[in-house]
Design an enzyme around this catalytic site. Structure first.
Site, PDB file in Angstrom:
ATOM      1  N   LYS A  22      35.464  51.157  43.041  1.00 22.52           N
ATOM      2  CA  LYS A  22      35.092  50.018  43.534  1.00 22.52           C
ATOM      3  C   LYS A  22      35.346  50.471  44.966  1.00 22.52           C
ATOM      4  O   LYS A  22      34.844  50.423  45.679  1.00 22.52           O
ATOM      5  CB  LYS A  22      34.904  49.062  42.648  1.00 22.52           C
ATOM      6  CG  LYS A  22      34.201  48.028  43.119  1.00 22.52           C
ATOM      7  CD  LYS A  22      33.512  47.054  42.656  1.00 22.52           C
ATOM      8  CE  LYS A  22      35.741  46.191  42.507  1.00 22.52           C
ATOM      9  NZ  LYS A  22      35.896  45.066  43.696  1.00 22.52           N
ATOM     10  N   ASN A  23      36.525  49.771  44.507  1.00 25.66           N
ATOM     11  CA  ASN A  23      37.828  49.672  45.721  1.00 25.66           C
ATOM     12  C   ASN A  23      38.104  50.897  46.516  1.00 25.66           C
ATOM     13  O   ASN A  23      38.567  50.760  47.588  1.00 25.66           O
ATOM     14  CB  ASN A  23      38.983  48.941  45.294  1.00 25.66           C
ATOM     15  CG  ASN A  23      38.567  47.465  44.429  1.00 25.66           C
ATOM     16  OD1 ASN A  23      37.996  46.628  44.643  1.00 25.66           O
ATOM     17  ND2 ASN A  23      40.023  47.583  43.851  1.00 25.66           N
ATOM     18  N   ARG A  92      34.014  41.083  48.746  1.00 25.73           N
ATOM     19  CA  ARG A  92      35.233  40.800  49.514  1.00 25.73           C
ATOM     20  C   ARG A  92      35.051  42.156  51.165  1.00 25.73           C
ATOM     21  O   ARG A  92      35.574  41.765  51.618  1.00 25.73           O
ATOM     22  CB  ARG A  92      36.317  40.783  49.020  1.00 25.73           C
ATOM     23  CG  ARG A  92      38.327  40.730  49.166  1.00 25.73           C
ATOM     24  CD  ARG A  92      38.542  39.814  50.103  1.00 25.73           C
ATOM     25  NE  ARG A  92      39.381  39.668  51.025  1.00 25.73           N
ATOM     26  CZ  ARG A  92      40.640  39.069  51.628  1.00 25.73           C
ATOM     27  NH1 ARG A  92      39.681  37.350  51.463  1.00 25.73           N
ATOM     28  NH2 ARG A  92      41.417  39.688  52.290  1.00 25.73           N
ATOM     29  N   CYS A 116      36.013  38.274  44.532  1.00 26.03           N
ATOM     30  CA  CYS A 116      36.320  36.977  43.500  1.00 26.03           C
ATOM     31  C   CYS A 116      37.225  35.786  43.684  1.00 26.03           C
ATOM     32  O   CYS A 116      37.745  35.988  44.938  1.00 26.03           O
ATOM     33  CB  CYS A 116      37.339  38.008  42.628  1.00 26.03           C
ATOM     34  SG  CYS A 116      36.185  39.323  41.240  1.00 26.03           S
ATOM     35  N   ARG A 121      42.022  33.713  49.954  1.00 23.95           N
ATOM     36  CA  ARG A 121      42.189  35.106  50.882  1.00 23.95           C
ATOM     37  C   ARG A 121      42.110  34.775  51.937  1.00 23.95           C
ATOM     38  O   ARG A 121      41.226  35.035  51.862  1.00 23.95           O
ATOM     39  CB  ARG A 121      41.138  36.527  49.100  1.00 23.95           C
ATOM     40  CG  ARG A 121      41.601  35.812  47.884  1.00 23.95           C
ATOM     41  CD  ARG A 121      40.472  36.672  47.253  1.00 23.95           C
ATOM     42  NE  ARG A 121      41.131  37.990  47.503  1.00 23.95           N
ATOM     43  CZ  ARG A 121      40.036  39.246  46.984  1.00 23.95           C
ATOM     44  NH1 ARG A 121      39.262  38.459  46.240  1.00 23.95           N
ATOM     45  NH2 ARG A 121      40.264  40.445  46.940  1.00 23.95           N
ATOM     46  N   PRO A 122      43.314  35.119  52.279  1.00 24.57           N
ATOM     47  CA  PRO A 122      43.530  34.793  53.659  1.00 24.57           C
ATOM     48  C   PRO A 122      43.094  36.450  54.579  1.00 24.57           C
ATOM     49  O   PRO A 122      42.785  37.283  53.828  1.00 24.57           O
ATOM     50  CB  PRO A 122      44.654  34.224  54.421  1.00 24.57           C
ATOM     51  CG  PRO A 122      45.293  34.868  53.194  1.00 24.57           C
ATOM     52  CD  PRO A 122      44.636  34.609  51.979  1.00 24.57           C
ATOM     53  N   ASP A 124      44.169  36.479  58.202  1.00 22.20           N
ATOM     54  CA  ASP A 124      44.480  36.793  58.647  1.00 22.20           C
ATOM     55  C   ASP A 124      45.377  37.951  58.615  1.00 22.20           C
ATOM     56  O   ASP A 124      45.320  38.195  60.382  1.00 22.20           O
ATOM     57  CB  ASP A 124      45.904  35.802  58.903  1.00 22.20           C
ATOM     58  CG  ASP A 124      46.595  35.781  57.895  1.00 22.20           C
ATOM     59  OD1 ASP A 124      46.065  36.059  56.695  1.00 22.20           O
ATOM     60  OD2 ASP A 124      48.067  35.943  57.719  1.00 22.20           O
ATOM     61  N   LEU A 125      45.972  39.414  58.187  1.00 18.69           N
ATOM     62  CA  LEU A 125      46.593  39.997  58.183  1.00 18.69           C
ATOM     63  C   LEU A 125      45.524  41.204  59.354  1.00 18.69           C
ATOM     64  O   LEU A 125      46.007  41.580  60.170  1.00 18.69           O
ATOM     65  CB  LEU A 125      47.442  40.651  57.496  1.00 18.69           C
ATOM     66  CG  LEU A 125      48.215  40.012  56.760  1.00 18.69           C
ATOM     67  CD1 LEU A 125      49.211  40.401  55.683  1.00 18.69           C
ATOM     68  CD2 LEU A 125      49.645  39.006  58.116  1.00 18.69           C
ATOM     69  N   ASP A 305      45.134  43.767  39.046  1.00 20.42           N
ATOM     70  CA  ASP A 305      43.936  43.929  38.760  1.00 20.42           C
ATOM     71  C   ASP A 305      44.060  43.899  37.010  1.00 20.42           C
ATOM     72  O   ASP A 305      43.042  44.246  36.879  1.00 20.42           O
ATOM     73  CB  ASP A 305      43.255  44.693  39.829  1.00 20.42           C
ATOM     74  CG  ASP A 305      42.487  44.667  40.794  1.00 20.42           C
ATOM     75  OD1 ASP A 305      42.481  43.751  41.601  1.00 20.42           O
ATOM     76  OD2 ASP A 305      42.177  45.628  41.285  1.00 20.42           O
ATOM     77  N   ILE A 327      50.848  38.103  43.199  1.00 23.17           N
ATOM     78  CA  ILE A 327      50.020  38.968  44.588  1.00 23.17           C
ATOM     79  C   ILE A 327      48.890  38.149  45.174  1.00 23.17           C
ATOM     80  O   ILE A 327      48.686  37.246  45.545  1.00 23.17           O
ATOM     81  CB  ILE A 327      49.341  40.367  44.229  1.00 23.17           C
ATOM     82  CG1 ILE A 327      50.300  41.591  43.578  1.00 23.17           C
ATOM     83  CG2 ILE A 327      48.166  40.825  45.226  1.00 23.17           C
ATOM     84  CD1 ILE A 327      50.893  41.635  44.655  1.00 23.17           C
ATOM     85  N   ARG A 397      29.570  43.590  38.297  1.00 20.81           N
ATOM     86  CA  ARG A 397      29.574  43.530  39.428  1.00 20.81           C
ATOM     87  C   ARG A 397      30.646  44.817  39.575  1.00 20.81           C
ATOM     88  O   ARG A 397      30.960  45.768  40.871  1.00 20.81           O
ATOM     89  CB  ARG A 397      30.273  42.749  39.917  1.00 20.81           C
ATOM     90  CG  ARG A 397      30.285  42.162  42.226  1.00 20.81           C
ATOM     91  CD  ARG A 397      30.377  40.496  42.320  1.00 20.81           C
ATOM     92  NE  ARG A 397      31.775  40.522  42.185  1.00 20.81           N
ATOM     93  CZ  ARG A 397      32.932  41.116  42.927  1.00 20.81           C
ATOM     94  NH1 ARG A 397      32.870  41.777  44.037  1.00 20.81           N
ATOM     95  NH2 ARG A 397      34.399  40.828  42.441  1.00 20.81           N
TER      96      ARG A 397
END
Ligand code: UD1
Length: 417
Positions: A22-23, A92, A116, A121-122, A124-125, A305, A327, A397
């Site tokens: 998925k990722n 995400r 999720c 979960r910013p 900014d990066l 995960d 994390i 999902r």
């Protein structure tokens, strides 16, 4: 939101084939936009997140076709359009359309991504990397708008490795003039898979899998075919389930090196692990020993995960296992549900100490996120009696028919819909 009924106590036996990741597929689907031509992806898992991503591509004018595990995306006639909020908030990875759209159209407009609930979960990066490449940003509470008349290759230094931000920077840098160097890049196998895919389209990227990724932008782009890398977390799920239930399971079509920290931990717990070129056989008598301290870290460390999965498998392991989640601050939420099944888990901030108990007892539990939900499935398989798992949609999902996969191995899991 769907219910699974699980009757615990069965051992697991047999072979199972691991789905595509998925990722990996989600960033790669965003990447199909960069090309402006036709791409064919194989080993695509049948997941709701993939469906949503294809809907986003359709909104942007791509022709998409999904047959079995093959997806074809024709992005020749794609054009700029804001991505509808209801699609953005489903997951995400939708934030990766920022980099892809900037590379292709020089502008992007998205709403804040979903995904999720693992604590803050910013992004900014992600945004900093796009700014480094020359994009101008406008932010409101709900939307992110970016423009760049011309992206320029740059040195991007991440203060901490971020999978998504590294991918976003790679996608945008494909459309930049000159060379981009990403330092302190995340090293996950899914990033390497994105590099392989983009290079197959004619991009010039090297270094993925190390902490420095170099992108030479503005390369010619052509038709590409690519097979999605196996899902290391789906593989970890099956192996943790087999370890916890006992049995003899061979997981096939995976990359054993991608899950080394997990197989190492399972071996320490007393499982017999035999690795082939693209398979892992795990034999367990279901009597496990605590593996010691497990600290989640960026790849190649123990994956966050897989933390809920191994944590569930440790609930009946003799001794004490300490999990340090470094994390995501909200990633121990599933422990509350696991406690309902009789798990002895003490949680203090980002630390969970699991003390093995002789038995777990089935009850009603609720999935609150994807991997936490999968952990509840493993726990249900270990418990005596029936576990009613509510909100299984969190699980579907990210897993293609996990219930059917486990049933085929002998588990008693029924989807009641
Ligand atoms: C990806 C995976 C997710 C996995 C995670 C870590 C996808 C779709 N999701 O998520 O399954 O759990 O990697 O392996 O691939 N951070 C910031 N600012 C940012 C971005 C991240 O502070 O702009 C922080 C995060 O809060 C977190 C850490 O960096 O503490 C790592 O996050 P990141 O690697 O970005 O995770 P995702 O890409 O969201």
């Amino acid at each position: 939101m769907g219910i699974w009924k699980i009757r615990g106590g069965n051992r697991l036996y047999g072979d199972t084939y691991i789905q595509g990741a998925k990722n990996a597929v989600l960033p790669i689907l965003s990447g199909t936009l960069v090309s402006g031509c036709v791409t064919k992806l194989t080993n695509v898992p049948r997941l709701r997140d993939v469906d949503n991503t294809l809907k986003i591509l359709s909104c942007l004018g791509c022709q998409v076709e999904w047959t079995g595990h093959t997806v074809t995306v024709d992005s020749r006639n794609a054009g700029f359009a804001p991505i509808p909020r209801e699609l953005m908030t489903q997951m995400r990875s939708s934030v990766l359309f920022l980099g892809a759209m900037l590379a292709r159209f020089g502008r992007a407009e998205v709403s804040m991504p979903g995904g999720c609930m693992l604590g803050p979960r910013p992004v900014d990066l992600h945004l900093k990397a796009l700014e480094d490449l020359g994009a101008q940003l406008e932010l409101t509470d709900e939307t992110i708008t970016c423009y760049a008349s011309r992206l320029q290759g740059e040195r991007i230094v991440f203060p901490t490795p971020s999978v998504g931000a590294t991918e976003n920077a790679m996608l945008a840098a494909c459309g930049a003039w000159g060379v981009t160097v990403i330092e302190n890049a995340a090293r996950e196998p899914e990033i390497e898979d994105l590099q392989t895919f983009l290079n197959a389209m004619g991009a010039d990227i090297s270094g993925a899998g190390t902490d420095v990724v170099v992108i030479r932008g503005m390369r010619p782009i052509s038709y590409a075919e690519h097979a999605i890398v196996p899902d290391r977390i789906a593989a970890a799920t099956v192996l943790c389930a087999a370890a916890a239930c006992g049995g003899d399971v061979t997981a096939r079509a995976l990359v054993p090196e991608h899950i080394l920290p997990i197989t190492d931990a399972l071996e320490r717990m007393g499982c017999q692990v035999t690795k082939g070129k693209d398979s892992i056989r795990l034999v367990s008598d279901g009597v496990l020993t605590a593996p010691g301290v497990i600290e989640t870290l960026p790849y190649p460390g123990f994956p966050t995960d897989a933390q809920p999965l191994l944590l569930a498998a440790c609930m009946k392991a003799s001794g004490e296992t300490t999990f340090l989640e470094t994390i995501f601050s909200g990633r121990l939420r599933h422990t509350r549900q696991l406690q309902r099944l009789g798990g002895n888990i003490q949680v203090d901030d980002h630390k969970a100490v699991v003390t093995g108990v002789p038995r777990l007892t089935g009850t009603t539990v609720q999935a609150t996120d994807l991997r936490g939900g999968a952990a509840l499935v493993i726990a249900g398989l270990m418990a005596e009696g029936e576990t009613i798992l509510v909100d299984r949609d969190h699980i579907t999902r990210g897993y293609e028919r996990l219930d059917a996969c486990l049933r085929a191995l002998g588990a008693d899991v029924i989807d009641t819909d």
